[in-house]
Design an enzyme around this catalytic site. Sequence first.
Site, mmCIF file in Angstrom:
data_model
loop_
_atom_site.group_PDB
_atom_site.id
_atom_site.type_symbol
_atom_site.label_atom_id
_atom_site.label_comp_id
_atom_site.label_asym_id
_atom_site.label_seq_id
_atom_site.Cartn_x
_atom_site.Cartn_y
_atom_site.Cartn_z
ATOM 1 N N ASP A 49 0.918 -1.157 -0.002
ATOM 2 C CA ASP A 49 -0.095 -0.098 0.163
ATOM 3 C C ASP A 49 0.873 1.247 0.038
ATOM 4 O O ASP A 49 1.624 1.530 1.026
ATOM 5 C CB ASP A 49 -1.029 -0.051 1.250
ATOM 6 C CG ASP A 49 -2.051 -0.915 1.048
ATOM 7 O OD1 ASP A 49 -1.682 -2.095 0.431
ATOM 8 O OD2 ASP A 49 -3.121 -0.860 1.762
ATOM 9 N N LYS A 101 -6.552 3.542 -3.188
ATOM 10 C CA LYS A 101 -7.146 3.629 -2.053
ATOM 11 C C LYS A 101 -7.286 5.065 -1.598
ATOM 12 O O LYS A 101 -6.485 5.837 -1.901
ATOM 13 C CB LYS A 101 -6.262 2.977 -1.136
ATOM 14 C CG LYS A 101 -6.228 3.007 0.470
ATOM 15 C CD LYS A 101 -5.459 2.269 0.838
ATOM 16 C CE LYS A 101 -5.195 2.382 2.605
ATOM 17 N NZ LYS A 101 -4.208 1.416 3.201
ATOM 18 N N LYS A 115 -10.433 0.743 -2.288
ATOM 19 C CA LYS A 115 -10.281 0.379 -1.022
ATOM 20 C C LYS A 115 -10.660 1.798 -0.412
ATOM 21 O O LYS A 115 -9.602 2.769 -0.397
ATOM 22 C CB LYS A 115 -8.845 -0.029 -0.846
ATOM 23 C CG LYS A 115 -8.517 -0.345 0.726
ATOM 24 C CD LYS A 115 -7.180 -0.734 0.980
ATOM 25 C CE LYS A 115 -7.009 -0.761 2.502
ATOM 26 N NZ LYS A 115 -5.603 -1.387 2.979
#
Length: 257
Positions: A102, A166, A198
């Site tokens: 991430d 995300k 996300k």
Amino acid sequence: MLDANNRQIAALSLSLLDLTDLGETTTPEAINALCDKAVTPYGTVAAICIWPRFVAQARAKLGPQHPVRIATVVNFPSGDLPVDAVVAETLQAVADGADEIDLVIPYRALIAGDEQAVTDMIAAVRAAAPHPVTLKTILETGELKDKALIRRASDLAIAAGADFIKTSTGKVAVNATLEAADLMLNAIRQQGGKVGFKPAGGVRTVADAQLYLKLAATILDPDWPMPSTFRFGASGLLGDILAVLDGRESAVPNAAY
């Protein structure tokens, strides 16, 4: 999915959850406990999301073929590290056993007008973490604020090779919002629906989760949300999921993420 009951939404949310511990004082004992929590009587979460320094420990505990994936964060939370430092961080995380990276994009550079900084960072980390490693890019939408900038960040990330976009780190004042989700999901739809989404930070209840799932189902497809295309980044959501699946009253812990 749009008409699913609470238990169905809870079961789906469980399968989509990146169970997160990115606290400043996280301990090895807390990581072991997180690995244990990731396996429930109703199935497993999709992944745990932890600091890079704990990846090797989590991999040793879970083993090489565990269904729970290990995600970690790089360039986190500031988004300001040099590319070479982030690449080194990524290479070490993958070597330690991370399945997913991430990455916080250099969102302050983007705010200042430097789109190339975003493209270069994502491309470099993608090269350091090739498939089958999953690359999620954190846009920090609460700091980007402007709708056009959130959409541009989404398009840049997708073009540079991200597997997911995300919303947030969970470390700023404004994290996941439905407004940002709408912009990001529409970017995904217009790019063919192949990239995942996300929301992270502030999703604490099954009712919260359902709002995002309904939005994704409306913009893309009712069957689109699945672990390969949709995740929730949360530390507190699991408690409410289990309460719903157990038939108990919701008991949501006070969690920042």
